[in-house]
Write a protein that holds these residues in place. Structure first.
Motif, PDB file in Angstrom:
ATOM      1  N   LYS B  69       1.477   5.739  16.033  1.00 23.79           N
ATOM      2  CA  LYS B  69       0.698   5.612  14.800  1.00 23.79           C
ATOM      3  C   LYS B  69       1.513   6.099  13.604  1.00 23.79           C
ATOM      4  O   LYS B  69       1.595   5.430  12.569  1.00 23.79           O
ATOM      5  CB  LYS B  69      -0.592   6.422  14.935  1.00 23.79           C
ATOM      6  N   GLU B  73       2.975   4.128  10.234  1.00 25.38           N
ATOM      7  CA  GLU B  73       2.817   4.534   8.832  1.00 25.38           C
ATOM      8  C   GLU B  73       4.174   4.552   8.124  1.00 25.38           C
ATOM      9  O   GLU B  73       4.308   4.089   6.992  1.00 25.38           O
ATOM     10  CB  GLU B  73       2.156   5.920   8.713  1.00 25.38           C
ATOM     11  N   HIS B  76       4.992   1.098   7.350  1.00 26.92           N
ATOM     12  CA  HIS B  76       4.273   0.634   6.157  1.00 26.92           C
ATOM     13  C   HIS B  76       4.996   1.116   4.903  1.00 26.92           C
ATOM     14  O   HIS B  76       5.116   0.374   3.927  1.00 26.92           O
ATOM     15  CB  HIS B  76       2.840   1.174   6.136  1.00 26.92           C
ATOM     16  N   ASP B 127      -7.715   6.473   7.520  1.00 21.68           N
ATOM     17  CA  ASP B 127      -7.336   5.066   7.701  1.00 21.68           C
ATOM     18  C   ASP B 127      -8.532   4.169   7.398  1.00 21.68           C
ATOM     19  O   ASP B 127      -8.382   3.086   6.834  1.00 21.68           O
ATOM     20  CB  ASP B 127      -6.801   4.807   9.109  1.00 21.68           C
ATOM     21  N   GLU B 156      -3.735  -0.847  10.317  1.00 22.74           N
ATOM     22  CA  GLU B 156      -4.618   0.224   9.849  1.00 22.74           C
ATOM     23  C   GLU B 156      -5.962   0.190  10.578  1.00 22.74           C
ATOM     24  O   GLU B 156      -6.523   1.243  10.892  1.00 22.74           O
ATOM     25  CB  GLU B 156      -4.845   0.136   8.334  1.00 22.74           C
ATOM     26  N   HIS B 159      -5.533   1.779  13.862  1.00 20.41           N
ATOM     27  CA  HIS B 159      -5.503   3.241  13.722  1.00 20.41           C
ATOM     28  C   HIS B 159      -6.920   3.803  13.565  1.00 20.41           C
ATOM     29  O   HIS B 159      -7.253   4.835  14.121  1.00 20.41           O
ATOM     30  CB  HIS B 159      -4.697   3.655  12.486  1.00 20.41           C
TER      31      HIS B 159
HETATM   32 FE   LIG Z   1      -2.695   3.875   9.307  1.00 19.16          FE
END
Ligand SMILES: [Fe+2]
Ligand SMILES: [Fe+2]
Ligand SMILES: [Fe+2]
Lengths: 254, 310
Positions: B69, B73, B76, B127, B156, B159
């Motif tokens: 996870k 991120e 991202h 999230d 997302e 998550h």
């Molecule tokens: Fe996330």
């Protein structure tokens, strides 16, 4: 396989799982601390591979054992003296050079080790080994590149990575010394004769070090004991952190 | 100039995306950059509170989920930095602005992750709130940002589901675990509501951003949507939202909720939340510690290229 060998085989799977889980844990400490974002994510990838490898090995051990233990019981409910990993895996990360020198040494070892283990008479171990080889091939490409970059990069990086190899050299012998119990499994065609891998390991490692303008450490001191549960003082802290929730709230589901 | 402005206005009016090569007003460029860099920084700084529990995750399965996870991120962040670079500002410049205190990140990450329950709560609430905002931003008028949101949203929501599931396990676990989950909800609920920013009547940027269709729905609309979707989820697992004024409003078809502590929000935004200093110092330290590594990488690359030429 001979039923008498089963306890040794369970031990063997757990020891290999310990190597993986402990290194995976160390690498996970880099997450959000990497030298740049791309490398941060790459280190996390490698960490995930090792933790995944440990889970397969522990699950297989638990299955062979048939006593209702889970992968997590094996990982979280054993103390330092019951852990069986080779010492090099548990050393604190140090700087990026130390982490990468250790990784490179382990990747060369893992490539040879798991390639051999693919021939194991024990089909599950052979299958786990086949997956590990694919991962380690990628890990090795990365760590080898880093050794060249750091060794032949700047004066600072050269000194740091040379110092790392010097510090790590004493942990090499242990990777190739075989226990009596392990010898029984080797004779049965289940385990890998690690002592036979040593020569090639040195050749491969030293070739890369040479290209990276690094010198083979001149170090006589060696240490071993991981496979017998005689660890460095560092492992206790790692386990205290890793096992905190399982110890503080025993028997819960998470 | 006027024809450039006219064609820009027309694109916005016709729901067309503005692309990096298109002419755009300076103020538009500045606003998108501020928003995208802030979003990228949030992804990266957000790795810290969750990272705080990697080495203490309670099972190997949870450890793998958490690591993956956090890695998402970071991914991202990378993706958003490169999307933002299409505006002509480099990632290095954006990071420098962060370190200089000129660029911000989501205020939520200035709260501490104290217990394991906080990890589930961050996935579920943080999230969850981010998705509500980002789904809306999938229709934002700057092309690269819109595409980034479309790409990121799937992960997302994954998550969010994982966070909710981890929270559910605690809420249905032992008394201690349930208390741990409730305590985490008590601490994260209000900061999560603050993630949507000030009320529409007090929001400095909303008006112009809505006209440019950078922002498609207002802070209050998005916040209400988050509350409406999250309250039943909390009820389903037997956790109590820490708001005595929370109640279903039949007429509005929405939940009414109590006043947000805007003084706290302003304090955290201004840099005086519980972890602002720690988060920034961590990022600066990692950057400084990595300098010699990046130097080595560049030095090696230069040598290698010289050898290739020779
Ligand atoms: Fe996330
Ligand atoms: Fe994200
Ligand atoms: Fe996000």
């Amino acid at each position: 396989m001979d039923a008498e060998l089963k306890p040794a085989l369970i031990e063997y799977c757990i020891a290999l799982g310990d190597d993986s889980v402990i290194l995976g844990h160390r690498l996970s400490e880099w997450c959000r601390n990497g030298p740049f974002l791309e490398e941060d994510l790459a280190l996390t990838n490698v960490s995930l591979d090792f933790i995944g490898r440990a889970r397969m090995l522990y699950s297989h051990a638990a299955e062979l054992e048939g006593a209702g233990r889970s992968e997590d019981d094996i990982a979280y409910l054993r103390d330092c003296r019951e852990y069986r990993n080779l010492l090099i895996h548990e050393l604190p990360n140090g700087d990026f050079a130390f982490t990468m020198a250790r990784q490179f040494m382990i990747d060369v070892y893992d490539m040879a080790f798991f390639t051999e283990l693919m021939q194991s008479q024990e089909p599950t171990l052979a299958a786990i080994a086949a997956k590990a080889v694919k991962e380690s091939r990628y890990h090795l490409r990365r760590s080898e590149d880093w050794i060249k970059r750091l060794g032949d990069g700047t004066e600072v990086s050269h000194e740091r990575v040379q110092a790392a190899f010097n510090q790590l050299w004493g942990y090499v012998n242990e990777m190739f010394s075989v226990s009596e119990q392990e010898q029984l499994l080797i004779d049965a065609g289940v385990a890998v004769d690690r002592s036979a891998l040593q020569q090639n390991w040195h050749t491969a490692v030293q070739a890369v070090m040479l290209e990276a303008t690094l010198e083979t450490p001149d170090e006589d001191w060696t240490i071993s004991g991981g496979r017998e549960g005689i660890h460095t003082e560092h492992l206790g802290y790692l386990l205290a952190e890793m096992q905190f929730l399982q110890r503080a709230y025993p028997g819960q589901k998470w | 100039m006027d024809s450039l402005q006219a064609s820009f206005d027309e694109k916005i009016a016709n729901e067309q995306r503005i692309e990096p090569k298109d002419w755009m007003p300076d103020a538009f460029r500045k606003t998108v950059l501020r928003q995208m860099s802030q979003h990228a920084h949030s992804e990266v700084i957000g790795m810290q509170p969750e990272g705080n529990w990697i080495t203490r995750a309670p099972t190997l399965h949870r450890k793998v989920i958490l690591l993956a996870k956090i890695q998402d991120e970071g991914g991202h962040g990378l993706y958003l930095y490169s999307a933002a670079e299409t505006l002509g500002t480099s990632r290095e410049e954006m990071v420098q602005a962060l370190h200089d205190g000129k660029a911000k990140y989501a205020s939520i990450f200035n709260y501490p992750a104290l217990t394991w329950a906080d990890i589930g709560m961050i996935g579920w609430l943080v999230d969850g709130a981010a998705i509500v905002n980002q789904v809306s931003l999938q229709r934002t008028s700057y092309g690269p940002y819109s595409r980034a949101m479309i790409r990121i949203c799937k992960e997302e929501s994954f998550h969010q589901r994982q966070g909710y599931e981890a929270t559910m396990v605690l809420a249905r676990g032992s008394a201690e675990q349930k208390a741990m989950a409730q305590d985490a909800l008590d601490r994260w609920w209000w900061p999560a509501l603050m993630m949507f920013g000030p009320h529409d009547t007090d929001s400095a940027h909303t008006g112009q951003s809505m006209k440019w269709k950078l922002k498609r729905e207002s802070n209050d609309v998005l916040r209400q949507r988050f509350v409406d979707q999250t309250v039943p989820q909390a009820e389903f697992i037997g956790l109590k939202i820490p708001d005595p004024e929370l109640r279903w409003n039949e007429d509005r078809g929405s939940y009414d909720f109590g006043p947000i502590d805007w003084d706290e929000f302003m304090r955290v935004i201004a840099g005086d939340g519980p972890c602002n200093r720690q988060r920034l110092a961590h990022h600066v330290r990692a950057q400084q510690d990595g300098q010699w590594v990046r130097d080595a990488m560049h030095a090696y690359e230069t040598k290698r290229q010289a050898r290739e030429v020779a």
